[in-house]
Design a protein around this motif. Sequence first.
Motif, mmCIF file in Angstrom:
data_model
loop_
_atom_site.group_PDB
_atom_site.id
_atom_site.type_symbol
_atom_site.label_atom_id
_atom_site.label_comp_id
_atom_site.label_asym_id
_atom_site.label_seq_id
_atom_site.Cartn_x
_atom_site.Cartn_y
_atom_site.Cartn_z
ATOM 1 N N ILE A 65 -21.357 27.322 -11.808
ATOM 2 C CA ILE A 65 -20.246 28.255 -12.032
ATOM 3 C C ILE A 65 -20.183 29.278 -10.908
ATOM 4 C CG2 ILE A 65 -19.407 30.046 -13.591
ATOM 5 C CD1 ILE A 65 -20.573 28.414 -15.868
ATOM 6 N N ILE A 67 -21.129 28.749 -7.854
ATOM 7 C CA ILE A 67 -20.602 28.022 -6.696
ATOM 8 C C ILE A 67 -19.088 27.907 -6.796
ATOM 9 C CG2 ILE A 67 -20.495 25.714 -5.694
ATOM 10 C CD1 ILE A 67 -23.441 25.514 -5.950
ATOM 11 N N LEU A 68 -18.582 27.684 -8.007
ATOM 12 C CA LEU A 68 -17.124 27.635 -8.205
ATOM 13 C C LEU A 68 -16.479 28.950 -7.780
ATOM 14 C CD1 LEU A 68 -16.295 25.932 -11.596
ATOM 15 C CD2 LEU A 68 -15.718 25.176 -9.330
ATOM 16 N N ALA A 69 -17.093 30.067 -8.183
ATOM 17 C CA ALA A 69 -16.509 31.376 -7.845
ATOM 18 C C ALA A 69 -16.521 31.585 -6.334
ATOM 19 C CB ALA A 69 -17.294 32.485 -8.556
#
Lengths: 102, 176
Positions: A65, A67-69
């Motif tokens: 998560i 890394i997504l941000a």
Amino acid sequence: MSGIPLQSGLVVAGLLFGLGAAGVLFRRDLLFILLSLEIMTNAAGLAFVTAGALWGRPDGQVLFIFILAVAAAEVAVGLALVLWLYRRTGTLDVDRANRLRG
Amino acid sequence: MDYAFYIAAAAALAATLRAITASHAVHALLYFIVSLLAVAVIFLLLGAHFAAALEVIVYAGAIMVLFIFVVMMLNPGPRSVQRERHWLRPRIWAGPAVLAAVLAAELVYFAATGAGRSAGAGQVEPAEVGLALFGPYLLGVEMASVVLLAGLVGAYHLGWHLGRRPGGRETGEGEA
């Protein structure tokens, strides 16, 4: 889950990361370079989730998560820079963008 | 169970290879979206259902839409209509469609047989992820919000200069 996909999941993540790195090195179009960066961050996320599944812990998905941000923030600034470069030089070739001033 | 993983991994690698070697940005984006869907299937097989849903919604949904918007903004004018018609020929979308059909067949197979649900030790529920996210990783969540704010301010700043600076190639942007 059997043990084989967990080991080979890391191998797939490594291969995807290598493909992304090759894209960054070989392409000269800034849009493709950003896309290859996304491939690399995605491969890192795959490695995290695979390791988290290996230990049966939620930490891998938590880091995915994050890394997504980071990828979302990176792509917002990067694509704004792509538009800026295109308006300024009329091309997306990074070799033509060696004059950052002016 | 293993062969499903290898099919999804092969689809991810093939789609990524086509994405970095495509000559046109839209073709590369199509193949990269298929690659993201294949990675989401791998997440599903690993028992990380929450990460699989996030991969489809955020990566393939939100981040790729940003790329497509930028490609749209880079191709203005009447030539883009002809190019659009050129892209709709089957030769362009056949490859990604075949790979996506393979992944969809895997998903239908899991839904029909319940094979993806029999995970066992590797499975991590979304509730555990949420508890870890707002427990020991709370500082990381705050730092991620700072990173997102920095991205927002930076993108807004660059876009503001795009609208204002004279001497650009196109002047139809107006006041941003």
